[in-house]
Design a protein around this motif. Structure first.
Motif, PDB file in Angstrom:
ATOM      1  N   ASP A   1       0.833  -1.207   0.000  1.00 10.34           N
ATOM      2  CA  ASP A   1       0.000   0.000   0.000  1.00 10.34           C
ATOM      3  C   ASP A   1       0.869   1.261   0.000  1.00 10.34           C
ATOM      4  O   ASP A   1       2.096   1.185   0.024  1.00 10.34           O
ATOM      5  CB  ASP A   1      -0.976  -0.041   1.179  1.00 10.34           C
ATOM      6  N   ASP A   2       0.212   2.418  -0.016  1.00  8.44           N
ATOM      7  CA  ASP A   2       0.959   3.670  -0.066  1.00  8.44           C
ATOM      8  C   ASP A   2       1.557   4.050   1.279  1.00  8.44           C
ATOM      9  O   ASP A   2       2.458   4.871   1.341  1.00  8.44           O
ATOM     10  CB  ASP A   2       0.042   4.798  -0.569  1.00  8.44           C
ATOM     11  N   ALA A   3       1.043   3.464   2.358  1.00  6.43           N
ATOM     12  CA  ALA A   3       1.540   3.777   3.695  1.00  6.43           C
ATOM     13  C   ALA A   3       1.210   2.626   4.627  1.00  6.43           C
ATOM     14  O   ALA A   3       0.382   1.773   4.295  1.00  6.43           O
ATOM     15  CB  ALA A   3       0.906   5.080   4.207  1.00  6.43           C
TER      16      ALA A   3
ATOM     17  N   ASP B   1       0.957  10.151  -0.934  1.00  2.46           N
ATOM     18  CA  ASP B   1       0.751   8.828  -0.315  1.00  2.46           C
ATOM     19  C   ASP B   1      -0.266   8.907   0.816  1.00  2.46           C
ATOM     20  O   ASP B   1      -1.074   7.991   1.006  1.00  2.46           O
ATOM     21  CB  ASP B   1       2.081   8.275   0.226  1.00  2.46           C
TER      22      ASP B   1
ATOM     23  N   ALA C   1      -3.622   9.170  -0.690  1.00  2.00           N
ATOM     24  CA  ALA C   1      -4.063   7.888  -1.242  1.00  2.00           C
ATOM     25  C   ALA C   1      -4.638   6.974  -0.165  1.00  2.00           C
ATOM     26  O   ALA C   1      -5.424   6.078  -0.463  1.00  2.00           O
ATOM     27  CB  ALA C   1      -2.907   7.193  -1.942  1.00  2.00           C
TER      28      ALA C   1
ATOM     29  N   MET D   1      -5.049   4.479  -4.668  1.00  2.50           N
ATOM     30  CA  MET D   1      -3.588   4.609  -4.607  1.00  2.50           C
ATOM     31  C   MET D   1      -3.237   5.871  -5.367  1.00  2.50           C
ATOM     32  O   MET D   1      -4.078   6.443  -6.058  1.00  2.50           O
ATOM     33  CB  MET D   1      -2.874   3.399  -5.207  1.00  2.50           C
ATOM     34  N   ASP D   2      -1.996   6.322  -5.234  1.00  3.58           N
ATOM     35  CA  ASP D   2      -1.627   7.480  -6.038  1.00  3.58           C
ATOM     36  C   ASP D   2      -0.800   7.022  -7.236  1.00  3.58           C
ATOM     37  O   ASP D   2      -0.148   5.986  -7.208  1.00  3.58           O
ATOM     38  CB  ASP D   2      -0.925   8.557  -5.207  1.00  3.58           C
TER      39      ASP D   2
END
Lengths: 340, 340
Positions: A44-46, B90, B93, B228-229
Motif C-alpha cells: 500500500d501507499d503507507a 501517499d 491515497a 492509490m496514487d
C-alpha cells in the motif's frame, strides 16, 4: 466496457498485461519477511497502526552513506544492523521503547556496482531480520531507488514512552554527575583497524565499529535528569548536553571507560584523544544527581550494562572541557564529527 | 571536581570549550524555522508527540535522487516541495490527513559542488516552508550528512485517519469504475520539456513535473473501495490496484484526461503512450462503484478537483489492459517506471 464482451475483442495475450516491475519483486524477495502487520504486505501507499492509548510517540531519522558511515567492504549484514542500531540508540536516549522502522535505500545499479547482487541484499536483509527479533521491532515501509553515487540508506525509527517520561537533553542540573554506559572509543579505533592503521587481535574493535550496541531497556525515568546518545564523539556530545542545559561540564579524561581491547592498543594521550572525539560509540550519556547514583548503577546492573561517572556539570562557561587527573587541560586535536 | 575550584586550575580560554560544529549551525539556520513544537527545537535525539486519541496513524517514506527524480538545475525551492508533495500524495491515497515529516539529506560537499551554497539551501528550505503552511504540516526531525555522490533526500511522512477508514489498494470489486483525479501525463511531458525534447509555451508542463499537487482533503471514505496514487505511471499503478484486488482492469486510452497543455503538444498515440506510462503524476486512482459515482463527483467538485472515469474492474486476467475506443489493444512501449 463490461468484462463479458472482452475475450471476443482483445486476445487475452500475455504481453497485453502489465508485468510487475523488478522493484516490486526485489522488495518482495528481500524485505517482505521483515514487514509487520502494520506494513500491509508493503503493497500500500503507507503503513497503518493504532498507537497504544496513553503513550507518547517518539520518532527520529538517521541516514548513512557508504564511505562516510560504513566502509564499502563491510559485510552487508552489518551495514543494515549498524543503521538500525544507531536509530535504536536514539530511542534509548529518549528513555523510550522502539516499535517499528522505515527504510529508504538509494543503491547503485548492478551494472555500475556488481557487488550489489542478490547475495549482498540477502545478507543485508538477513542482518536486519536478526536485529528485528533481538530488539522487538518490525519494518513498516520504505522505498528503493537507484543512484549513480554511493549507497545511501535512511532509516526512520518509531517508539513510544509514558507521557512526561521521555528523557531530554536540556534537563541536566548544576552538580549532576556525567555518566556514560559501556566503553568509549571502540568504534573510532575499530575504524582505524579496518583502515589498516591499528592492530586488533580478535576483531573486537572492528566489531564495535560495525555493530554498535544500543542501550535499550534501562529504566532511567526518575533517575537521569538528561540523556543523549554518543554518536559524534564524547566531548562534542557532552558539550551538547551541557549547552542544552545551560551549563558547563568537565570531563575527567582518565575516568572515561576504555575496553580491554582499546587499552591493549596503547598509544597514550594521542590515542585517548581519538577515543574521546572519534564518535560511533552509541553509548548513553546521562546527567544524574549524586543521590540517584546508586539507583542508576542498580538499573544498569540489572541489564548487565556497565556505567561510569566521567565528569560533572557546573555553572562555569557553557560547553564541555576535558581535564587530566592533575587538573590540567587535556589536549584534543578536534571535538567530534561534523557531517557537513 | 566541583566547579568552584575550576578557575584556579584551568584558564577558561575560548579554545578550551568545544564549539558547535558546522552541521548544527546549518540545521539551525535553514531548518529550525520549519520545526513544530514536537521537534523539540531539533536538538534532541528524537521528536515526541501525543497522538490524537481514537485515530489510527499512517506513515510512509520516499526518497528522491538528483538526476533520477529531479534535475540538477531544477530550482531548489521546487526540489524539497516535490519530495514533500510526493509523500503527501501517499497520505492522500490512504484517505488520511498529514501531520508531520522528517527529512534526511545526503549532500555533496560545497568543495565538490559549489552550487550547494547558502542561497541554495535557503531556497530549498523556503519552498518547504511555503508548502508546510499550505498543507498544515511541520518538520519533526531528520539528519544531514555528506556524500561523494549526487544529492539524496529521504522524507518520512506521518498522518492520521479515523479507525477503519483508511483506503487500501486491495478493496476494488468486480464492476467498480476506475477513476482518476486531475490530468495524466503532465509530469512526464514536463520532464521532456526540461530535457529540451518538447516545447512548452507557458511552463505549465515543467511546473507539473517540478511541483505536483497532492489530492488531500477529499472525503473518500464510504465512496471509494480502493485507492492509490499514480507515481510510477498510470498503467503500471492501475495494474497494482487490480492485482492487489485480484481483478483485471481495462483502461480506455481515450478517456484518460489530458491537460490543455498536453493536448497542445499533440503527438498522437506515441505521446499518449508517454502520458499513460510516464509517471510523476501524483493523482489519485480510485475504484468506485457506479452507485457512488455521483457522490465521488460531488466530493471532488467541493475541492475543485476534476475526476474522470477511465476504465472498469472486471474478473478477467489479473492486471491492467489498455484499449482504444474501437476496442483494439492500445500499444504501449512500456508499462511504467521501475526504480531498480
Amino acid at each position: 466496457m463490461t468484462d463479458g464482451a472482452e475475450p471476443s475483442v482483445i486476445p487475452d495475450a500475455e504481453e497485453d498485461i502489465a508485468p510487475l516491475p523488478d522493484e516490486f519483486a526485489f522488495i518482495r524477495q528481500h524485505f517482505l519477511a521483515l514487514a509487520g502487520p502494520e506494513a500491509l504486505g508493503l503493497t500500500d501507499d503507507a503503513a497503518i497502526f493504532t498507537p497504544e492509548p496513553g503513550r507518547d510517540l517518539v520518532i527520529a531519522a538517521d541516514a548513512m552513506v557508504e564511505g562516510v558511515h560504513f566502509l564499502s567492504d563491510d559485510p552487508p549484514d552489518t551495514i543494515g544492523r549498524k543503521l538500525l542500531r544507531a536509530n535504536l540508540s536514539d530511542i534509548a536516549a529518549m528513555g523510550a521503547r522502539p516499535s517499528g522502522w522505515l527504510l529508504t535505500l538509494a543503491c547503485p545499479g548492478r551494472a555500475a556496482e556488481p557487488r550489489f547482487d542478490e547475495a549482498w541484499f540477502q545478507a543485508f536483509a538477513g542482518g536486519l531480520a536478526e536485529d528485528q527479533r533481538l530488539f522487538g521491532v518490525s519494518l513498516l515501509g520504505g522505498d528503493t531507488t537507484s543512484t549513480r553515487g554511493p549507497l545511501v540508506l535512511s532509516l526512520t525509527i518509531l517508539g513510544d514512552v509514558a507521557p512526561g517520561q521521555a528523557l531530554r537533553r536540556n534537563g541536566a542540573r548544576d552538580g549532576d554527575g556525567l555518566w556514560v554506559t559501556g566503553t568509549i572509543g571502540d568504534g573510532a579505533l575499530g575504524l582505524r583497524v579496518l583502515l589498516g592503521e591499528l592492530p586488533d587481535r580478535d576483531g573486537w574493535l572492528a566489531g564495535r565499529y560495525r555493530v554498535p550496541c544500543p542501550r535499550l531497556g534501562l529504566e532511567l525515568a526518575g533517575i537521569a535528569h538528561a540523556a543523549m546518545d554518543v554518536s559524534d564523539g564524547l566531548v562534542q556530545d557532552a558539550g551538547h548536553l551541557a549547552r542544552e542545559s545551560g551549563l558547563g561540564v568537565v570531563i575527567e579524561a582518565d575516568a572515561v571507560p576504555l575496553s580491554a581491547a582499546a587499552r591493549a592498543v596503547g598509544g597514550g594521550e594521542a590515542l585517548l584523544s581519538v577515543c574521546l572525539t572519534g564518535g560511533d560509540d552509541y553509548e548513553l550519556l546521562l546527567a544524574v544527581p549524586d543521590d540517584r547514583a546508586a539507583a542508576l548503577q542498580a538499573c544498569c546492573a540489572a541489564r548487565d550494562v556497565p556505567v561510569t561517572r566521567i565528569g560533572r556539570f557546573g555553572p562555569g562557561r557553557v560547553g564541555a572541557r576535558v581535564r587530566r587527573s592533575d587538573g590540567t587541560a587535556f589536549p584534543l586535536a578536534r571535538q567530534g564529527w561534523s557531517h557537513l
